[in-house]
Design a protein around this motif. Sequence first.
Motif, mmCIF file in Angstrom:
data_model
loop_
_atom_site.group_PDB
_atom_site.id
_atom_site.type_symbol
_atom_site.label_atom_id
_atom_site.label_comp_id
_atom_site.label_asym_id
_atom_site.label_seq_id
_atom_site.Cartn_x
_atom_site.Cartn_y
_atom_site.Cartn_z
ATOM 1 N N VAL A 1 0.841 -1.208 -0.018
ATOM 2 C CA VAL A 1 -0.090 -0.034 0.003
ATOM 3 C C VAL A 1 0.881 1.272 -0.027
ATOM 4 O O VAL A 1 1.764 1.434 0.879
ATOM 5 C CB VAL A 1 -0.758 0.151 1.254
ATOM 6 C CG1 VAL A 1 -1.737 1.299 1.231
ATOM 7 C CG2 VAL A 1 -1.903 -1.203 1.047
ATOM 8 N N TYR B 1 2.316 -0.046 12.767
ATOM 9 C CA TYR B 1 1.458 -0.051 11.476
ATOM 10 C C TYR B 1 2.334 -0.742 10.275
ATOM 11 O O TYR B 1 3.353 -0.857 10.326
ATOM 12 C CB TYR B 1 1.027 1.350 11.229
ATOM 13 C CG TYR B 1 -0.309 1.722 12.257
ATOM 14 C CD1 TYR B 1 -0.001 2.237 13.272
ATOM 15 C CD2 TYR B 1 -1.348 2.072 11.315
ATOM 16 C CE1 TYR B 1 -1.383 2.475 14.080
ATOM 17 C CE2 TYR B 1 -2.605 2.335 12.325
ATOM 18 C CZ TYR B 1 -2.359 2.522 13.634
ATOM 19 O OH TYR B 1 -3.638 3.194 14.228
ATOM 20 N N ASP B 2 1.373 -1.216 9.357
ATOM 21 C CA ASP B 2 2.018 -1.889 8.462
ATOM 22 C C ASP B 2 2.791 -1.139 7.182
ATOM 23 O O ASP B 2 3.773 -1.264 6.839
ATOM 24 C CB ASP B 2 1.110 -2.820 7.694
ATOM 25 C CG ASP B 2 0.519 -3.700 8.647
ATOM 26 O OD1 ASP B 2 -0.574 -4.098 8.573
ATOM 27 O OD2 ASP B 2 1.211 -4.424 9.326
ATOM 28 N N TYR B 3 1.830 0.278 7.136
ATOM 29 C CA TYR B 3 2.491 1.173 6.011
ATOM 30 C C TYR B 3 2.346 2.599 6.408
ATOM 31 O O TYR B 3 1.477 2.958 7.463
ATOM 32 C CB TYR B 3 1.621 0.951 4.791
ATOM 33 C CG TYR B 3 1.807 -0.450 4.120
ATOM 34 C CD1 TYR B 3 0.479 -1.220 4.338
ATOM 35 C CD2 TYR B 3 2.756 -1.073 3.195
ATOM 36 C CE1 TYR B 3 0.862 -2.572 3.987
ATOM 37 C CE2 TYR B 3 2.715 -2.269 3.004
ATOM 38 C CZ TYR B 3 1.923 -2.996 3.171
ATOM 39 O OH TYR B 3 1.718 -4.172 2.663
ATOM 40 N N LYS C 1 -3.207 -0.282 8.800
ATOM 41 C CA LYS C 1 -2.831 -1.551 9.505
ATOM 42 C C LYS C 1 -3.800 -2.585 8.985
ATOM 43 O O LYS C 1 -5.033 -2.065 9.021
ATOM 44 C CB LYS C 1 -2.861 -1.316 11.056
ATOM 45 C CG LYS C 1 -2.416 -2.477 11.899
ATOM 46 C CD LYS C 1 -2.309 -2.028 13.291
ATOM 47 C CE LYS C 1 -1.765 -3.425 14.064
ATOM 48 N NZ LYS C 1 -0.473 -3.863 13.770
ATOM 49 N N SER C 2 -3.400 -3.472 8.801
ATOM 50 C CA SER C 2 -4.265 -4.550 8.030
ATOM 51 C C SER C 2 -5.119 -5.603 9.214
ATOM 52 O O SER C 2 -5.078 -6.833 9.482
ATOM 53 C CB SER C 2 -3.294 -5.660 7.412
ATOM 54 O OG SER C 2 -4.343 -6.713 6.630
ATOM 55 N N ARG D 1 -11.929 0.095 9.536
ATOM 56 C CA ARG D 1 -12.404 -0.145 8.344
ATOM 57 C C ARG D 1 -13.804 0.551 8.084
ATOM 58 O O ARG D 1 -13.957 1.055 6.949
ATOM 59 C CB ARG D 1 -12.259 -1.782 8.073
ATOM 60 C CG ARG D 1 -11.048 -2.217 7.961
ATOM 61 C CD ARG D 1 -11.224 -3.912 7.833
ATOM 62 N NE ARG D 1 -10.041 -4.559 7.819
ATOM 63 C CZ ARG D 1 -10.165 -6.055 7.701
ATOM 64 N NH1 ARG D 1 -11.417 -6.782 7.505
ATOM 65 N NH2 ARG D 1 -9.129 -6.607 7.895
ATOM 66 N N MET E 1 -9.634 -2.600 3.399
ATOM 67 C CA MET E 1 -9.295 -3.640 4.246
ATOM 68 C C MET E 1 -8.281 -3.127 5.373
ATOM 69 O O MET E 1 -7.858 -4.031 6.189
ATOM 70 C CB MET E 1 -8.553 -4.746 3.723
ATOM 71 C CG MET E 1 -9.329 -5.458 2.264
ATOM 72 S SD MET E 1 -10.575 -6.430 3.188
ATOM 73 C CE MET E 1 -9.740 -7.451 3.913
ATOM 74 N N TYR E 2 -8.099 -2.160 5.561
ATOM 75 C CA TYR E 2 -7.145 -1.367 6.345
ATOM 76 C C TYR E 2 -7.721 -0.321 7.472
ATOM 77 O O TYR E 2 -8.593 0.485 7.121
ATOM 78 C CB TYR E 2 -5.944 -0.669 5.857
ATOM 79 C CG TYR E 2 -5.017 -1.571 5.133
ATOM 80 C CD1 TYR E 2 -5.533 -1.900 3.724
ATOM 81 C CD2 TYR E 2 -3.972 -2.014 5.811
ATOM 82 C CE1 TYR E 2 -4.698 -2.679 2.954
ATOM 83 C CE2 TYR E 2 -3.154 -2.931 4.797
ATOM 84 C CZ TYR E 2 -3.423 -3.006 3.550
ATOM 85 O OH TYR E 2 -2.656 -4.034 3.081
ATOM 86 N N ARG F 1 -3.082 -2.088 -2.562
ATOM 87 C CA ARG F 1 -4.287 -3.264 -2.198
ATOM 88 C C ARG F 1 -5.346 -2.466 -1.682
ATOM 89 O O ARG F 1 -5.532 -1.066 -1.713
ATOM 90 C CB ARG F 1 -3.845 -4.175 -1.268
ATOM 91 C CG ARG F 1 -2.745 -5.041 -1.623
ATOM 92 C CD ARG F 1 -2.105 -6.108 -0.716
ATOM 93 N NE ARG F 1 -1.168 -7.118 -1.210
ATOM 94 C CZ ARG F 1 -0.709 -8.163 -0.611
ATOM 95 N NH1 ARG F 1 -1.176 -8.213 0.679
ATOM 96 N NH2 ARG F 1 -0.115 -8.923 -1.027
#
Length: 124
Positions: free
Chosen positions: A2, A111-113, A99-100, A53, A31-32, A27
Amino acid sequence: QVQLVESGGGLVQAGDSLRLSCAASGRTFSMYAMGWFRQAPGKERELVSIISRAGSGTDCADSVKGRFSISRDNAKNTVYLQMNSLKPEDTAVYYCAAKSVYSTSCYTREYDYWGQGTQVTVSS
């Protein structure tokens, strides 16, 4: 993967408003869970607001409650941070993060991204 790109920062006077945007690509944005962080010079990064979400938002920083509002538009792959009644102490680089998970909490910092950040400067 992302990609997050923040925009909307700038130089404003105390009492003014700004709306930050964070556009996501890659993506499925929906979903985040998303968060807005900020980091002022010489200070630790601070979690400002989070949103699930489905669009349920929470202000995490006591200093912004009643002044800031987080929202998202999943159709536009964008999360927003509306900032009203800005104060000089709001001056910082603001980052959005993804964050997924369905939702996160004000205690979560991983966080993921991350985006690259946008500068907000509030003059007195």
